[in-house]
Structure formats: structure tokens, C-alpha cells
Design a protein around this motif. Structure first.
Motif, short mmCIF file in Angstrom:
data_model
loop_
_atom_site.label_atom_id
_atom_site.label_comp_id
_atom_site.label_asym_id
_atom_site.label_seq_id
_atom_site.Cartn_x
_atom_site.Cartn_y
_atom_site.Cartn_z
N ASP A 155 0.81 -1.22 0.00
CA ASP A 155 0.00 0.00 0.00
C ASP A 155 0.85 1.28 0.00
O ASP A 155 0.52 2.26 -0.67
CB ASP A 155 -0.92 0.03 1.22
CG ASP A 155 -1.89 -1.15 1.24
OD1 ASP A 155 -2.26 -1.61 0.14
OD2 ASP A 155 -2.25 -1.61 2.33
N TRP A 184 -6.79 10.39 -2.77
CA TRP A 184 -6.41 8.99 -2.91
C TRP A 184 -6.92 8.38 -4.21
O TRP A 184 -6.25 7.52 -4.79
CB TRP A 184 -6.89 8.18 -1.70
CG TRP A 184 -6.10 8.52 -0.48
CD1 TRP A 184 -6.54 9.18 0.62
CD2 TRP A 184 -4.72 8.28 -0.28
NE1 TRP A 184 -5.52 9.36 1.52
CE2 TRP A 184 -4.39 8.81 0.99
CE3 TRP A 184 -3.71 7.67 -1.03
CZ2 TRP A 184 -3.09 8.74 1.52
CZ3 TRP A 184 -2.43 7.60 -0.51
CH2 TRP A 184 -2.13 8.14 0.75
N TYR A 214 -4.26 6.60 -6.63
CA TYR A 214 -4.37 5.20 -7.08
C TYR A 214 -4.38 5.13 -8.61
O TYR A 214 -3.74 4.26 -9.21
CB TYR A 214 -5.63 4.56 -6.52
CG TYR A 214 -5.46 4.02 -5.12
CD1 TYR A 214 -4.59 2.96 -4.86
CD2 TYR A 214 -6.19 4.54 -4.05
CE1 TYR A 214 -4.44 2.46 -3.57
CE2 TYR A 214 -6.04 4.04 -2.76
CZ TYR A 214 -5.16 3.01 -2.52
OH TYR A 214 -5.01 2.52 -1.26
N GLU A 259 -1.79 -6.77 2.77
CA GLU A 259 -2.04 -5.40 2.30
C GLU A 259 -3.50 -5.26 1.89
O GLU A 259 -4.23 -6.24 1.72
CB GLU A 259 -1.13 -5.07 1.13
CG GLU A 259 0.34 -5.12 1.46
CD GLU A 259 0.75 -4.08 2.48
OE1 GLU A 259 0.57 -2.88 2.21
OE2 GLU A 259 1.27 -4.47 3.55
N LYS A 260 -3.95 -4.02 1.70
CA LYS A 260 -5.29 -3.78 1.17
C LYS A 260 -5.26 -4.05 -0.34
O LYS A 260 -4.21 -4.08 -0.95
CB LYS A 260 -5.70 -2.34 1.43
CG LYS A 260 -5.76 -1.96 2.91
CD LYS A 260 -6.04 -0.48 3.08
CE LYS A 260 -6.01 -0.07 4.54
NZ LYS A 260 -6.20 1.39 4.72
N ASN A 261 -6.43 -4.23 -0.92
CA ASN A 261 -6.46 -4.44 -2.37
C ASN A 261 -7.24 -3.32 -3.08
O ASN A 261 -7.83 -3.55 -4.13
CB ASN A 261 -7.03 -5.81 -2.72
CG ASN A 261 -8.49 -5.98 -2.29
OD1 ASN A 261 -9.08 -5.06 -1.73
ND2 ASN A 261 -9.05 -7.13 -2.56
N GLU A 262 -7.19 -2.13 -2.50
CA GLU A 262 -7.89 -0.99 -3.10
C GLU A 262 -7.32 -0.62 -4.46
O GLU A 262 -8.00 -0.02 -5.29
CB GLU A 262 -7.84 0.21 -2.15
CG GLU A 262 -8.64 -0.01 -0.87
CD GLU A 262 -8.54 1.17 0.09
OE1 GLU A 262 -8.03 2.22 -0.33
OE2 GLU A 262 -8.96 1.03 1.25
N LYS A 295 -6.59 -2.67 -6.74
CA LYS A 295 -6.92 -3.71 -7.72
C LYS A 295 -7.79 -3.20 -8.86
O LYS A 295 -7.50 -3.46 -10.04
CB LYS A 295 -7.62 -4.87 -7.01
CG LYS A 295 -7.83 -6.09 -7.88
CD LYS A 295 -8.40 -7.26 -7.07
CE LYS A 295 -8.59 -8.48 -7.94
NZ LYS A 295 -9.10 -9.64 -7.15
N ASP A 339 -3.83 -11.30 -6.62
CA ASP A 339 -4.24 -10.70 -5.34
C ASP A 339 -3.99 -11.69 -4.20
O ASP A 339 -4.76 -12.62 -3.99
CB ASP A 339 -5.71 -10.30 -5.40
CG ASP A 339 -6.16 -9.58 -4.13
OD1 ASP A 339 -5.33 -9.36 -3.23
OD2 ASP A 339 -7.37 -9.26 -4.04
N SER A 391 -3.62 -10.50 -1.06
CA SER A 391 -3.81 -9.65 0.12
C SER A 391 -4.42 -10.40 1.30
O SER A 391 -4.09 -10.12 2.46
CB SER A 391 -4.68 -8.45 -0.23
OG SER A 391 -5.96 -8.86 -0.73
N GLU A 392 -5.30 -11.37 1.02
CA GLU A 392 -5.95 -12.11 2.11
C GLU A 392 -5.51 -13.57 2.16
O GLU A 392 -6.16 -14.39 2.78
CB GLU A 392 -7.47 -12.02 1.94
CG GLU A 392 -8.00 -10.59 2.01
CD GLU A 392 -9.51 -10.54 1.85
OE1 GLU A 392 -10.14 -11.59 1.66
OE2 GLU A 392 -10.07 -9.42 1.91
N ASN A 446 -2.39 -14.68 6.86
CA ASN A 446 -2.44 -13.74 7.98
C ASN A 446 -1.09 -13.82 8.69
O ASN A 446 -0.85 -14.71 9.50
CB ASN A 446 -3.58 -14.07 8.93
CG ASN A 446 -3.79 -12.98 9.97
OD1 ASN A 446 -2.84 -12.41 10.50
ND2 ASN A 446 -5.05 -12.69 10.26
#
Length: 325
Positions: free
Chosen positions: A165, A234, A238, A269-272, A274, A286, A288-289, A292
Motif C-alpha cells: 500500500d 487517494w 491510485y 495489504e489492502k487491495n484498493e 486492484k 491478489d 492480500s488475504e 495472515n
């Protein structure tokens, strides 16, 4: 009326005094820090395109570099082409990694970084680690000003850019990013294209010195809070980051016409970013998830960088990913 005028004059004079003082103070810091990139005793060297690079064929401890005892007995070495060392596995294709300290394995020994582990656990790809501490999207285009094609012996392969990010902040040059990477490239979007304006501290000499001057003060904290809350767009940042990555892909393919370019969103990380990457037609993985890192005890004491456990888990995850590419 005269009293109000005098008070206003005093106030303006005080502002001007403090402005000049902090610019002067920042100038002193700049004069202290910039020569380090030209010193034979340091591990980094100045680079007009990238801002800085590791030196070739050096071995040093992370503790030396950051003056931080939490990195005790952890070493990094580079090869003749300034890349972090990995073994030669005589594979038929290349796998280039671009990214920051998360990717190069800050605080880890060579063999503990995930590019090194990934290289050793498969024989399809020869891994090359072009990441560096503090790098981000701002280095994605300039790195292809180098004749990288001449540095890779394999004819085909893939490039993976490991996105976190904060790369958006580094490209936008918020105050925090200016404070620690004022000597990196500065990009803008002009005439419907990404344009490199040169090194940030050269393009914004006064602002750079002001930021350095107020660092470690309450003024810095207030500036940072106000900027993050009110002055950073933002959505635009992005969009711009995605365009820079797309431009980087184009530069990569000019040197590696048989190659494939992937953006990997780092675990945790966030996937904003994407949806913005998708609009640019980029290949996205991706993750990101996927892991953990906190739950598996996979971060270092700084609560950010992957430790040995985290790096090993990321390597295993990427092993499954590259088999599908």
C-alpha cells in the motif's frame, strides 16, 4: 488599528523567521545525508535514474545499515550486478522480482528471503531480486533505463512486482515519503503520459529542506496529520500509480518482448489498488488475504516486514502461483 497592524507584522515576521530557520536546518541535514551516497564506506551508491542502488559485490549487516540492534547477526550480500544474492539453479526461464524492503527481505539473511527460498525450491525459473529498501512504484520505470536485458541470460520468463500500500504514498510523495526518500524520482501525469521530472530534492529544493527541517518536531506531526486527512486525493493517487505501473510494463516488454508482467498484491495489504490496475489491463495476483502474517507469527518486531516464518510462507504461496502462470 495600529496595534493590530503591529501584531500582524510581528506574526508574519515570526512565520518568516521559523520558515527560514527550518529551511536552513533542513539544508544542513541534506548536506549531511547526500554525501553518504557517494562515500566508499557505505553500502549504497548514487544513481541518477533510481536515486540510489546497492553497490556490487558487498556484504553487510542490516544492523550496520539501520543502526538497529534488532537486526543483530542478519546479513545481506549482493552480486556483481547489485542484486541481492540468490543461488544459480540453471533454470530455463527467468523470474524477476521488483519491490521494496518487503521483497528484498529487510532484516533477513540472504537464504531467509522469500526470493531466495523460492529460487531453491523449484527449477523452472532462475530468480533475480532487483528489489531494494525504500523502493516503490517510482523505481519501476527508471530501472528499465538500465540494460537489464543484458543482465539476464534466459530468453523468456516473467516479472513480478510486489505491491504494498505504501508504494502509493511514495509515488505521491507525502511528507513521510519525502522525509525518507527525497532523493528518489518524482513523476507526474502530463499530456496524457507519465513524465519523470528527475530527483525530488532537485525539483523541489525548498520543500525538501523544509520537510527535513521540521522532521522530529510537533510541526512535522501536525503537517503529516493534516496532509493525510485533507490534502491527499487517494482516488487520483491510485489512478496515477496504476498508470505508472502500466508504463513500467510497457518499458519491460520493450526489453523483454517474450516476457509476462504481473502485479502481486502483498499478503496482508489492502487491495484498493486492484480495480485501478484492472482498468489499465494489468495482470494481477491478489494475495492480500492469502496469509495472515500476524496469526502465524510472520512479522518482525517492527510489525511490518516479514520475518523468517513469514518469508517462508510467502515463498510457499508463490510456488503454487508461478506453476499456474
Amino acid at each position: 488599528m495600529r496595534s493590530l497592524f503591529k501584531l500582524t507584522l510581528v506574526f508574519i515576521s515570526m512565520l518568516l523567521f521559523f520558515f527560514i530557520y527550518f529551511v536552513w536546518k533542513g539544508d544542513q541535514k541534506l548536506k549531511e545525508q547526500l554525501p553518504m551516497l557517494h562515500s566508499p564506506e557505505t553500502f549504497m551508491e548514487f544513481d541518477q535514474d533510481l536515486g540510489y542502488r546497492f553497490k556490487s559485490n558487498v556484504t553487510f549487516s542490516w544492523e550496520e545499515m539501520f543502526h538497529d540492534s534488532t537486526y543483530h547477526d542478519k546479513y545481506i550480500s549482493t552480486d556483481s550486478l547489485r542484486r541481492r544474492t540468490v543461488n544459480n539453479n540453471f533454470a530455463s526461464q527467468y523470474l524477476l522480482f521488483l519491490g521494496c524492503s518487503y521483497t528484498i527481505g529487510q532484516g533477513l539473511n540472504d537464504e531467509e528471503s522469500f526470493p531466495y527460498i523460492l529460487n531453491d525450491r523449484q527449477d523452472k525459473y532462475q530468480v533475480y531480486d532487483y528489489a531494494s529498501t525504500g523502493y516503490g512504484a517510482q523505481q519501476l520505470i527508471p530501472i528499465f533505463n538500465k540494460p537489464i536485458r543484458n543482465e539476464i541470460k534466459e530468453d523468456s520468463g516473467i516479472l513480478i512486482y510486489m505491491f504494498i500500500d505504501h508504494h502509493v504514498n511514495r509515488l505521491a510523495k507525502d511528507i513521510f515519503s519525502v522525509n525518507f526518500s527525497f532523493f528518489t524520482p518524482y513523476f507526474v501525469f502530463e499530456d496524457n503520459k507519465v513524465v519523470n521530472k528527475g530527483l525530488y530534492y532537485e525539483y523541489f529544493p525548498i520543500k525538501t529542506r523544509l520537510v527535513l527541517g521540521v522532521s522530529n518536531t510537533v510541526l512535522y506531526d501536525v503537517w503529516d496529520a493534516l496532509e493525510q486527512r485533507f490534502f491527499l486525493d487517494w482516488d487520483s493517487n491510485y489512478k496515477f500509480t496504476a498508470k505508472v505501473i502500466k508504463t513500467s510494463q510497457e518499458a519491460y516488454l520493450r526489453q523483454f518482448p517474450k516476457g509476462k508482467y504481473y502485479v502481486v498484491i502483498f499478503p496482508g495489504e489492502k487491495n484498493e489498488i486492484k480495480s485501478y490496475l484492472e482498468k489499465e489491463g494489468l495482470n494481477i495476483i491478489d494475495l492480500s488475504e492469502s496469509i495472515n502474517l500476524e496469526e502465524i507469527g510472520g512479522r518482525q518486531k517492527d510489525a511490518y516486514h516479514p520475518n523468517e516464518v513469514g518469508a517462508s510462507a510467502i515463498a510457499e504461496l508463490l510456488l503454487g502461483v508461478i506453476d499456474t502462470l
